[in-house]
Design a protein around this motif. Structure first.
Motif, PDB file in Angstrom:
ATOM      1  N   UNK A 190       0.979   0.037 -39.950  1.00  0.00           N
ATOM      2  CA  UNK A 190       0.872   0.064 -38.433  1.00  0.00           C
ATOM      3  C   UNK A 190       1.707  -1.294 -38.038  1.00  0.00           C
ATOM      4  N   UNK A 191       1.354  -2.322 -38.924  1.00  0.00           N
ATOM      5  CA  UNK A 191       1.630  -3.698 -38.463  1.00  0.00           C
ATOM      6  C   UNK A 191       2.898  -4.196 -39.090  1.00  0.00           C
ATOM      7  N   UNK A 192       3.498  -3.566 -40.204  1.00  0.00           N
ATOM      8  CA  UNK A 192       4.526  -3.863 -41.149  1.00  0.00           C
ATOM      9  C   UNK A 192       5.621  -2.709 -41.126  1.00  0.00           C
ATOM     10  N   UNK A 193       7.082  -2.924 -41.250  1.00  0.00           N
ATOM     11  CA  UNK A 193       8.096  -2.022 -41.512  1.00  0.00           C
ATOM     12  C   UNK A 193       8.209  -1.681 -43.063  1.00  0.00           C
ATOM     13  N   UNK A 194       7.115  -1.806 -43.650  1.00  0.00           N
ATOM     14  CA  UNK A 194       7.205  -1.935 -45.334  1.00  0.00           C
ATOM     15  C   UNK A 194       6.596  -0.344 -45.568  1.00  0.00           C
ATOM     16  N   UNK A 195       7.041   0.013 -46.861  1.00  0.00           N
ATOM     17  CA  UNK A 195       6.396   1.253 -47.581  1.00  0.00           C
ATOM     18  C   UNK A 195       5.040   0.519 -48.339  1.00  0.00           C
ATOM     19  N   UNK A 225      13.377   2.896 -47.106  1.00  0.00           N
ATOM     20  CA  UNK A 225      13.911   3.998 -46.401  1.00  0.00           C
ATOM     21  C   UNK A 225      12.718   4.814 -45.599  1.00  0.00           C
ATOM     22  N   UNK A 226      11.767   4.849 -46.364  1.00  0.00           N
ATOM     23  CA  UNK A 226      10.772   5.833 -45.863  1.00  0.00           C
ATOM     24  C   UNK A 226       9.995   5.429 -44.381  1.00  0.00           C
ATOM     25  N   UNK A 227      10.478   4.236 -43.990  1.00  0.00           N
ATOM     26  CA  UNK A 227      10.029   3.665 -42.755  1.00  0.00           C
ATOM     27  C   UNK A 227      11.234   3.436 -41.985  1.00  0.00           C
ATOM     28  N   UNK A 228      12.373   3.936 -42.499  1.00  0.00           N
ATOM     29  CA  UNK A 228      13.681   3.841 -41.357  1.00  0.00           C
ATOM     30  C   UNK A 228      13.738   5.220 -40.893  1.00  0.00           C
ATOM     31  N   UNK A 229      14.801   5.240 -39.969  1.00  0.00           N
ATOM     32  CA  UNK A 229      14.994   6.491 -39.275  1.00  0.00           C
ATOM     33  C   UNK A 229      15.507   7.600 -40.234  1.00  0.00           C
ATOM     34  N   UNK A 230      14.755   8.654 -40.077  1.00  0.00           N
ATOM     35  CA  UNK A 230      14.948   9.904 -40.898  1.00  0.00           C
ATOM     36  C   UNK A 230      13.833   9.987 -42.153  1.00  0.00           C
ATOM     37  N   UNK A 231      13.139   8.715 -42.148  1.00  0.00           N
ATOM     38  CA  UNK A 231      12.145   8.671 -43.335  1.00  0.00           C
ATOM     39  C   UNK A 231      11.041   9.506 -42.823  1.00  0.00           C
ATOM     40  N   UNK A 250      11.406   0.792 -32.230  1.00  0.00           N
ATOM     41  CA  UNK A 250      12.438   1.279 -31.174  1.00  0.00           C
ATOM     42  C   UNK A 250      13.526   0.088 -31.138  1.00  0.00           C
ATOM     43  N   UNK A 251      13.376  -1.133 -30.812  1.00  0.00           N
ATOM     44  CA  UNK A 251      14.302  -2.200 -30.854  1.00  0.00           C
ATOM     45  C   UNK A 251      14.894  -2.407 -32.232  1.00  0.00           C
ATOM     46  N   UNK A 252      14.189  -2.471 -33.224  1.00  0.00           N
ATOM     47  CA  UNK A 252      14.722  -2.648 -34.669  1.00  0.00           C
ATOM     48  C   UNK A 252      15.699  -1.472 -34.800  1.00  0.00           C
ATOM     49  N   UNK A 253      15.233  -0.104 -34.713  1.00  0.00           N
ATOM     50  CA  UNK A 253      16.314   1.115 -35.105  1.00  0.00           C
ATOM     51  C   UNK A 253      17.390   1.198 -34.198  1.00  0.00           C
ATOM     52  N   UNK A 254      17.187   0.503 -32.925  1.00  0.00           N
ATOM     53  CA  UNK A 254      18.427   0.527 -32.107  1.00  0.00           C
ATOM     54  C   UNK A 254      19.428  -0.708 -32.689  1.00  0.00           C
ATOM     55  N   UNK A 255      18.923  -1.552 -33.293  1.00  0.00           N
ATOM     56  CA  UNK A 255      19.824  -2.523 -33.758  1.00  0.00           C
ATOM     57  C   UNK A 255      20.411  -2.125 -35.138  1.00  0.00           C
TER      58      UNK A 255
END
Lengths: 374, 119
Positions: free
Chosen positions: A74-79, A260-266, A276-281
């Motif tokens: 919940x704090x980091x965009x990592x698997x 990838x598991x934390x990115x769009x589609x994961x 949201x901001x990071x996925x938009x970028x």
């Protein structure tokens, strides 16, 4: 500003005739009598011992590994959940604007997570974790442990001689090693681009271990000066210079660290601050990108140097965030941010140093090939 | 040889004054990686920035110690900036200059005074 803190190796630094400077609230060695240039080259060719005890060490534990991992995600965009026992990853805390609050290393030790954070950020990081983790996750700050790093092509044989188990460790493995009677939490990683280890050790055993290591003929103590030039040549970010709360991981070229598991589609896409901001970028592409830069002359270009598309353009197209002389490269090296359409390797730019425009070329990172044990 | 509070040394050689930095200054700078020299023939005033030295750690300036004209620069330093660390009070002089007011030399320290100054 209160009194400077001292690491458990403070007295040893004095005996090794270090030049001490204030850094992130600590009195730290910037160089030893060998000097920055020779220290840097020693770490690239033999092995260097670094005191990184100023960094924060934290253990997160809870009812199960799954509970700890999901809470940290919940704090980091990592698997985090997919991290195998005995493995380490690079990561960063994000904020709601998609900026980076700090970068960090995290390792799985059984059902617990061992997190190493930057010295200058540790109070804020600990507050961020306390606020963002559920009550069932306990956070223990390990301020009774020192952190040493041994980096360089012979680090593996120096540590392997003391504990043969080190020989089985690959890049980003973690394991407990027994070094001359001292049990350390070792990771095969570092901040130089070289093979090596970072070793968490009880504070009251740190000096004895450091003395044992530095007495090895191949090992020299290395200060913060060479630590900076080593990491710059390796293309690694310095928090506060190359990344900060206003820079996002897409512009910073750190998307590789977001599995990838934390990115769009994961399966577990999003769910971290600023997703949201990071996925938009990610979808639109960033306006500016972090790049390697090679000044064409001999003059170093340091952080803050403005970059221009032409020799007489009035509006800058970027700026250097880290720069200096690369002892292994034998020339000035830098990194910084430039407009995305000017970020391809080979792009010619101009940097303004002391009112004069001088040529600089965009190059791919790193400047020195990594020498990890894969 | 005379010394300034800015850790420069000055040696009178005929009509010219040779300027460099002291061993103490070179030690403080650390490994020098770049030297930017002035143009020969430049007229300078005391405290003008005339030389830029970049070490692995930081950039620093050498100021003109007196008023005068730069008559010669040690261009070997451009290709071999490390000489500043190897022989700062010998081979690694930076420039020679003429003095428009030689009395400006009187205020500088002799070696004993300089050693006391840095002690």
């Amino acid at each position: 500003m209160g009194a400077l803190l001292k690491t458990p190796l403070f007295e040893l630094h004095g005996r090794l005739e270090a030049k001490m400077v204030p850094f992130a609230g600590y009195e730290m060695p910037v160089q030893y009598p060998m000097g920055v240039m020779k220290e840097h080259l020693h770490a690239r060719t033999r092995a260097g011992l670094f005191d990184v005890s100023h960094m924060g060490q934290v253990i997160l534990s809870g009812p199960s590994w799954e509970a700890v991992a999901i809470a940290f995600e919940a704090l980091v965009p990592m698997d985090v959940l997919g991290l195998a026992d005995g493995r380490q990853r690079y990561g960063f805390f994000t904020n709601p604007a998609g900026g980076i609050e700090d970068d960090l290393m995290f390792a799985r030790r059984g059902d617990a997570l061992f997190v190493v954070i930057n010295a200058a950020c540790k109070e804020a990081d600990i507050a961020l974790m306390r606020a963002g983790l559920p009550a069932e996750i306990s956070l223990q700050v390990l301020d009774d442990r020192a952190l040493l790093a041994l980096q360089g092509p012979v680090a593996g044989s120096v540590i392997g001689t003391l504990d043969p188990k080190a020989g089985e460790m690959r890049f980003m493995d973690v394991a407990d090693l027994s070094l001359s009677g001292h049990t350390v939490w070792a990771s095969r990683s570092g901040y130089t681009g070289e093979d090596g280890f970072e070793m968490s050790v009880p504070a009251d055993e740190a000096e004895a271990l450091a003395r044992r290591l530095v007495n090895d003929a191949d090992v020299a103590p290395i200060g913060l000066g060479a630590r900076d030039s080593l990491r710059l040549e390796a293309g690694l970010c310095l928090y506060g210079n190359d990344i900060d709360a206003t820079t996002d991981p897409v512009s910073a070229g750190l998307v590789w660290a977001m599995q990838k598991v934390r990115r769009p589609g994961g399966d577990r896409a999003g769910g971290f601050p600023g997703a949201d901001r990071i996925f938009d970028l990610l979808a639109r592409g960033p306006q500016r990108k972090r790049v390697g830069l090679r000044p064409l002359g001999r003059a170093p270009m340091r952080d803050g140097v403005a970059l221009f598309a032409t020799e007489d353009a009035s509006e800058p197209v970027g700026a250097i965030t880290s720069g200096g002389f690369g002892p292994t490269v034998g020339a000035p090296v830098a990194m910084g941010y430039v407009m995305a359409d000017l970020s391809q390797p080979g792009q010619a730019l101009w940097g303004e140093v002391r009112g004069k425009r001088m040529g600089v070329e965009v190059v791919s990172l790193p400047f020195v090939q990594a020498n990890f044990k894969r | 040889m005379k010394f300034t509070e800015e850790h420069e040394w000055l040696r009178v050689e005929g009509d010219e004054i040779v300027v460099g930095i002291t061993i103490h200054a070179a030690e403080q700078l650390g490994d020098v990686v770049f030297v930017e020299l002035p143009e020969e023939g430049t007229t300078v005033s005391k405290d003008d920035e005339v030389v830029v030295i970049e070490s692995v750690k930081a950039a620093s300036d050498i100021l003109a110690p007196i008023d005068g004209e730069i008559t010669e620069v040690n261009s070997t330093l451009s290709d071999n900036p490390g000489a500043v660390n190897d022989d700062p009070q010998g081979e690694a002089w930076f420039f020679k200059m003429t003095a428009s007011d030689p009395s400006q030399m009187d205020e500088f320290m002799d070696e004993a005074a300089y050693q006391a100054y840095i002690a």
